[in-house]
Design a protein around this motif. Structure first.
Motif, short mmCIF file in Angstrom:
data_model
loop_
_atom_site.label_atom_id
_atom_site.label_comp_id
_atom_site.label_asym_id
_atom_site.label_seq_id
_atom_site.Cartn_x
_atom_site.Cartn_y
_atom_site.Cartn_z
N THR A 204 -34.76 -8.78 36.95
CA THR A 204 -35.26 -9.05 35.60
C THR A 204 -35.87 -10.45 35.48
OG1 THR A 204 -33.20 -9.98 34.73
CG2 THR A 204 -33.42 -7.58 34.71
N THR A 205 -36.04 -11.16 36.59
CA THR A 205 -36.55 -12.52 36.54
C THR A 205 -37.95 -12.55 35.92
OG1 THR A 205 -35.32 -13.07 38.56
CG2 THR A 205 -37.08 -14.57 37.90
N GLY A 206 -38.12 -13.35 34.87
CA GLY A 206 -39.41 -13.51 34.25
C GLY A 206 -39.88 -12.32 33.43
N THR A 207 -38.99 -11.38 33.14
CA THR A 207 -39.37 -10.19 32.37
C THR A 207 -38.78 -10.27 30.97
OG1 THR A 207 -37.47 -8.92 33.17
CG2 THR A 207 -39.49 -8.80 34.47
N ARG A 208 -39.01 -9.25 30.18
CA ARG A 208 -38.65 -9.27 28.77
C ARG A 208 -37.22 -8.80 28.51
NH1 ARG A 208 -42.68 -9.99 25.18
NH2 ARG A 208 -44.78 -10.06 26.01
N LEU A 209 -36.58 -9.48 27.58
CA LEU A 209 -35.31 -9.04 26.99
C LEU A 209 -35.46 -9.34 25.51
CD1 LEU A 209 -32.44 -7.98 27.18
CD2 LEU A 209 -31.67 -10.27 27.74
N ASP A 210 -35.96 -8.35 24.75
CA ASP A 210 -36.42 -8.62 23.39
C ASP A 210 -35.55 -7.97 22.33
OD1 ASP A 210 -38.47 -10.32 24.00
OD2 ASP A 210 -39.95 -8.74 24.26
N GLN A 211 -36.08 -8.00 21.08
CA GLN A 211 -35.31 -7.62 19.90
C GLN A 211 -34.64 -6.25 20.02
OE1 GLN A 211 -38.24 -9.09 19.83
NE2 GLN A 211 -38.56 -10.33 18.01
N TYR A 212 -35.28 -5.33 20.70
CA TYR A 212 -34.76 -3.96 20.74
C TYR A 212 -33.99 -3.68 22.03
CZ TYR A 212 -38.22 -3.89 17.06
OH TYR A 212 -38.94 -4.20 15.94
N LEU A 213 -33.38 -4.74 22.58
CA LEU A 213 -32.67 -4.63 23.86
C LEU A 213 -33.59 -4.03 24.92
CD1 LEU A 213 -29.06 -3.46 22.89
CD2 LEU A 213 -29.93 -5.76 23.24
N GLU A 214 -34.83 -4.52 24.93
CA GLU A 214 -35.79 -4.10 25.94
C GLU A 214 -35.50 -4.87 27.22
OE1 GLU A 214 -40.52 -4.63 26.97
OE2 GLU A 214 -39.85 -4.81 24.90
N LEU A 215 -35.01 -4.17 28.22
CA LEU A 215 -34.66 -4.79 29.49
C LEU A 215 -35.67 -4.34 30.54
CD1 LEU A 215 -32.56 -6.52 31.03
CD2 LEU A 215 -31.36 -4.40 31.57
N SER A 216 -36.40 -5.28 31.12
CA SER A 216 -37.46 -4.96 32.07
C SER A 216 -37.04 -5.34 33.48
CB SER A 216 -38.75 -5.70 31.71
OG SER A 216 -39.13 -5.44 30.38
N THR A 217 -37.70 -4.75 34.46
CA THR A 217 -37.42 -5.07 35.86
C THR A 217 -38.69 -4.89 36.67
OG1 THR A 217 -36.09 -4.51 37.82
CG2 THR A 217 -36.70 -2.71 36.37
N TRP A 218 -38.77 -5.62 37.79
CA TRP A 218 -39.87 -5.45 38.72
C TRP A 218 -39.59 -4.23 39.59
CZ3 TRP A 218 -43.99 -8.37 37.89
CH2 TRP A 218 -43.82 -9.61 37.25
N LEU A 219 -40.64 -3.49 39.95
CA LEU A 219 -40.49 -2.32 40.80
C LEU A 219 -41.49 -2.37 41.94
CD1 LEU A 219 -40.09 0.71 38.33
CD2 LEU A 219 -38.36 -0.25 39.84
#
Length: 254
Positions: free
Chosen positions: A219-234
């Protein structure tokens, strides 16, 4: 009293500096993959959009979701940031309390001020990640439906996340990192700004072997926003099935 040539030189230097400052302030932070809040109207041109200080990105690029997105939207780069205020080991797992350190895009609604992260390993090669808002409990599927036996194919009480090492990020404010290992899995947590990296040991390699791990979540450098949006690199070669609430023409996630 300065000569005319010197005055002209000073004037041009001032103009160049002013233009540079205006250019820096006016450039919006635009992320075509980020959340889009409409900033225009039907039929608006790119020049009109950018003239309002908004972002212009037609939603017909390769990999764009198959939903109707505004082409002109408010600046959106820069996700909210959290810091791990407390990290502790509980019942063979890891718990971290996250605090909001920088909020962005208030037009999307208020950020969640505090989050709780729970990491457990119910079986070899399995990691359960749970991210919640501890101040506002929501309905959840009853826990008795998720006994470890349903995940690891047999009995047992799960796998303990054993601390491997903790490192200082290299100075005040740079954020320390903590590392835990379980059978076949390594978890690395950065405290500030919070990020999580999970890797799996390659077949035939011991846990944590150099060059022998395969990244699963980062999740480095990705979004963790208002709606518990958890992003990851693939990896470009990754194929995902079973991801809900998505827009795709195929059974797998594009």
């Amino acid at each position: 009293m300065r000569a005319p040539a010197q005055e002209n030189l000073a004037l041009w230097a001032g103009v160049i500096l002013t233009l540079a400052l205006v250019s820096t302030r006016a450039a919006p932070a635009c992320d075509r993959w980020g959340p889009r809040v409409d900033c225009g109207h039907v039929g608006m041109s790119q020049a009109e959009c950018e003239g309002k200080g908004c972002c212009w990105s037609p939603a017909d690029f390769d990999g764009a979701p198959h939903v109707d997105l505004p082409w002109c939207f408010t600046p959106n780069a820069g996700p909210s940031e959290y810091r791990a205020a407390r990290v502790e080991e509980v019942s063979g797992g890891v718990r971290a309390d996250l605090e909001l350190s920088r909020g962005t895009q208030p037009e999307l609604g208020p950020d969640i001020q505090a989050l709780r992260l729970d990491l457990t390993a119910p079986g070899p090669g399995i990691l359960r990640l749970r991210l919640t808002d501890p101040r506002s409990p929501r309905w959840e599927v009853p826990a008795w439906l998720f006994k470890s036996q349903l995940l690891n194919g047999g009995g047992g009480s799960g796998t303990r996340l054993a601390p491997s090492h903790a490192t200082d990020g290299g100075g005040s404010g740079s954020g320390s990192r903590r590392v835990w290992q379980a059978r076949g899995i390594q978890i690395e947590l950065k405290e500030e700004t919070f990020s999580l990296e999970v890797s799996r040991a390659a077949s035939g390699q011991p846990d944590g072997a150099a060059g022998g791990s395969r990244p699963l979540v980062n999740t480095t450098g990705t979004r963790l926003d208002q709606y518990l949006e958890l992003s990851t690199w693939l990896s470009p070669s990754a194929v995902l099935y079973g991801a809900g609430e998505r827009a795709s023409k195929t059974l797998h996630l594009e």
